[in-house]
Each structure stands twice: as structure tokens, then as C-alpha cells.
Design an enzyme around this catalytic site. Structure first.
Site, short mmCIF file in Angstrom:
data_model
loop_
_atom_site.label_atom_id
_atom_site.label_comp_id
_atom_site.label_asym_id
_atom_site.label_seq_id
_atom_site.Cartn_x
_atom_site.Cartn_y
_atom_site.Cartn_z
CE LYS A 144 -4.35 5.77 -0.62
NZ LYS A 144 -4.60 6.43 0.64
CG ASP A 172 0.59 8.37 2.99
OD1 ASP A 172 -0.34 9.02 3.52
OD2 ASP A 172 0.41 7.30 2.40
CD GLU A 189 -0.08 6.73 6.86
OE1 GLU A 189 -0.04 7.45 7.88
OE2 GLU A 189 -0.91 6.90 5.94
#
Length: 150
Positions: free
Chosen positions: A91, A71, A32
Site C-alpha cells: 500500500k 496481495d 506489486e
């Protein structure tokens, strides 16, 4: 708040591109964080946000409605100057693949099946949400990031 090397507070170089509070952008994985750096530095990214809104979805196990916080939501200007909106979920590749059926139902296997089922319902809700708005829904794994799977 204590963070590990995989979790932390992201400080953008271009805070005006961030829709939301640019002093409170939290990443929950190194992947991320890598995406945040990309969005922050990419000239084609006009605007981005991280977990700033939710999509309701019906949980496959308890049958109740839950909240799915994608996200990222990113607005990207293409070469023709058209702005496209993309919802991005990050993911591990393993979590986007249906677990192989096993004869022995270990706790690990049961958790993998539950995780996949929940993700499937979240992503179905996300795809429908995006279709209604003419947005794209994209799942990014370590393979798209060019990283080695562990």
C-alpha cells in the site's frame, strides 16, 4: 484485457514456486510487480501466491461482510531451514497513516478517511487470521521498497 504500465500480467521465471495459476498473475501497481519479481527470484522464497484467497471482514461503513483478498501469501525458508509464512499487503504510505483531522471536509478528505477505515478493518481481520495460523502479517509501502513517495 488492456493494461497500463502500472497494471499487467506477470510471467514468473520460476513458475513452480507460484501456488495458483502461473499464467494468470496480475499486478495492479508497479510496487506489486516489484514484489513479484523479488519473490520469484529470491532463493529463500519457497512458495508464493497473489490474491488467491480471501478473508471475510465486516465493513465499517455498511456493516456487511465483504471479502478482503490480501496481495500476497509467501512461504520463506530462514537460515535455520524453518519455513515461515507471511501475508503481505502493498500500500502507499499515505494509506497506512490516519488522515489528519481537517476543519474543511472536502471530498478528498472524506475519501481518505473512508479508505483508512476500510483498510483498518481489513488489516484487523488479516492479523487475526494470521495469528490463528501462526503467520506474520506485513504491510509494505514505498518506504520499505526504497522508493520516493510522490
Amino acid at each position: 484485457m488492456i493494461f497500463s504500465k502500472y497494471k499487467g500480467l506477470f510471467k514468473p521465471k520460476n513458475p513452480k514456486k507460484y501456488k495458483g495459476d502461473p499464467t494468470n498473475i496480475i499486478y495492479r501497481s508497479s510496487w506489486e510487480k516489484q514484489m513479484m519479481i523479488y519473490f520469484d527470484n529470491n532463493d529463500h522464497v519457497v512458495e508464493w501466491q497473489s490474491e488467491e484467497f480471501f478473508i471475510p471482514y465486516k465493513h465499517p461503513i455498511d456493516g456487511k461482510y465483504h471479502r478482503y483478498y490480501p496481495d500476497f501469501l509467501v512461504k520463506v525458508r530462514n537460515k535455520k531451514g524453518i519455513i515461515n509464512t507471511r501475508m503481505v499487503e502493498v500500500k502507499p504510505y499515505k494509506q497506512v497513516q490516519e488522515p489528519k483531522v481537517q476543519n474543511r471536509k472536502t471530498k478528498r478528505y472524506i475519501n481518505e478517511v473512508k479508505t483508512f477505515a476500510i483498510n483498518t478493518y481489513k488489516w484487523k481481520a488479516a492479523r487475526e487470521f494470521c495469528e490463528d495460523r501462526d503467520w506474520d502479517f506485513v504491510i509494505i509501502t514505498e518506504k520499505e521498497l526504497g522508493l520516493q513517495s510522490w
